[in-house]
Design a protein around this motif. Structure first.
Motif, PDB file in Angstrom:
ATOM      1  N   PRO A 195       0.810  -1.228   0.000  1.00 30.91           N
ATOM      2  CA  PRO A 195       0.000   0.000   0.000  1.00 30.91           C
ATOM      3  C   PRO A 195       0.842   1.276   0.000  1.00 30.91           C
ATOM      4  O   PRO A 195       0.450   2.273  -0.597  1.00 30.91           O
ATOM      5  CB  PRO A 195      -0.830  -0.104   1.276  1.00 30.91           C
ATOM      6  CG  PRO A 195      -0.901  -1.558   1.560  1.00 30.91           C
ATOM      7  CD  PRO A 195       0.413  -2.106   1.097  1.00 30.91           C
ATOM      8  N   CYS A 244      -4.654   3.446  -9.120  1.00 35.80           N
ATOM      9  CA  CYS A 244      -4.335   2.870  -7.807  1.00 35.80           C
ATOM     10  C   CYS A 244      -5.277   1.722  -7.460  1.00 35.80           C
ATOM     11  O   CYS A 244      -4.848   0.728  -6.873  1.00 35.80           O
ATOM     12  CB  CYS A 244      -4.387   3.954  -6.732  1.00 35.80           C
ATOM     13  SG  CYS A 244      -3.039   5.137  -6.860  1.00 35.80           S
ATOM     14  N   GLY A 301      -4.059  -2.072  -6.798  1.00 37.05           N
ATOM     15  CA  GLY A 301      -4.439  -2.796  -5.588  1.00 37.05           C
ATOM     16  C   GLY A 301      -5.112  -4.120  -5.916  1.00 37.05           C
ATOM     17  O   GLY A 301      -4.867  -5.136  -5.251  1.00 37.05           O
ATOM     18  N   ARG A 352      -3.646  -7.810  -4.997  1.00 39.03           N
ATOM     19  CA  ARG A 352      -4.452  -8.794  -4.265  1.00 39.03           C
ATOM     20  C   ARG A 352      -4.511 -10.111  -5.032  1.00 39.03           C
ATOM     21  O   ARG A 352      -4.342 -11.187  -4.448  1.00 39.03           O
ATOM     22  CB  ARG A 352      -5.849  -8.232  -4.045  1.00 39.03           C
ATOM     23  CG  ARG A 352      -6.829  -9.230  -3.495  1.00 39.03           C
ATOM     24  CD  ARG A 352      -6.481  -9.670  -2.105  1.00 39.03           C
ATOM     25  NE  ARG A 352      -7.244  -8.882  -1.175  1.00 39.03           N
ATOM     26  CZ  ARG A 352      -7.103  -8.945   0.122  1.00 39.03           C
ATOM     27  NH1 ARG A 352      -6.229  -9.773   0.638  1.00 39.03           N
ATOM     28  NH2 ARG A 352      -7.817  -8.212   0.910  1.00 39.03           N
ATOM     29  N   ILE A 410      -1.238  -7.381   1.290  1.00 35.59           N
ATOM     30  CA  ILE A 410      -1.843  -6.045   1.334  1.00 35.59           C
ATOM     31  C   ILE A 410      -2.380  -5.754   2.726  1.00 35.59           C
ATOM     32  O   ILE A 410      -2.272  -4.649   3.226  1.00 35.59           O
ATOM     33  CB  ILE A 410      -2.977  -5.930   0.287  1.00 35.59           C
ATOM     34  CG1 ILE A 410      -2.380  -6.068  -1.105  1.00 35.59           C
ATOM     35  CG2 ILE A 410      -3.717  -4.628   0.414  1.00 35.59           C
ATOM     36  CD1 ILE A 410      -3.394  -6.060  -2.193  1.00 35.59           C
TER      37      ILE A 410
END
Length: 137
Positions: A97, A122, A126, A130, A136
């Motif tokens: 992150p 972003c 992310g 994942r 994460i």
């Protein structure tokens, strides 16, 4: 002028509105002088300044809270009477992150991308992190 059902779905609509019902620009600015009078009212201006400061403070508080919750796995709470301070545990820093946030800040401020585009990039990063199984959370 002929009334066309396709351009004006509601019968009886007058010509000062566009087909979706939003008033035209000139009708929106009719209240401008009244707003200027309110701006010159010292009591009201002081109240609006206080409200604006409170809203900015709430938004800043939420930004710090969400940043600490996203970037760190653990936080330490220090209670002192009615006040509570949540400090991040620096040993629990989440690198993925942090990298996504740093890239977002770089794209936003250095590359001058729009907020919506940076948010989309972003979010996709992310999602890929994942799906790749990167830590994460």
């Amino acid at each position: 002028m002929r009334h066309d059902q396709r351009s004006s779905p509601k019968p009886g609509r007058h010509d000062r509105e566009c087909p979706v019902g939003v008033p035209r620009t000139d009708t929106r600015f009719l209240g401008g002088p009244y707003i200027e009078r309110l701006r010159n009212n010292r009591n009201l201006a002081g109240a609006l300044t206080g409200i604006t400061a409170a809203v900015v403070g709430v938004i800043a508080n939420l930004a710090v809270f969400f940043a600490a919750s996203t970037l760190f796995a653990r936080t330490v709470t220090i209670d002192n009477g009615p006040l509570a301070l949540h400090l991040p545990d620096l040993a629990s820093l989440r690198p993925v992150p942090l990298a996504i946030a740093a890239l977002g800040a770089l794209l936003l401020f250095a590359a001058r991308w729009s907020v919506l585009r940076v948010l989309g990039v972003c979010a996709i990063l992310g999602l890929f992190a994942r799906l790749a199984g990167l830590p994460i959370t």
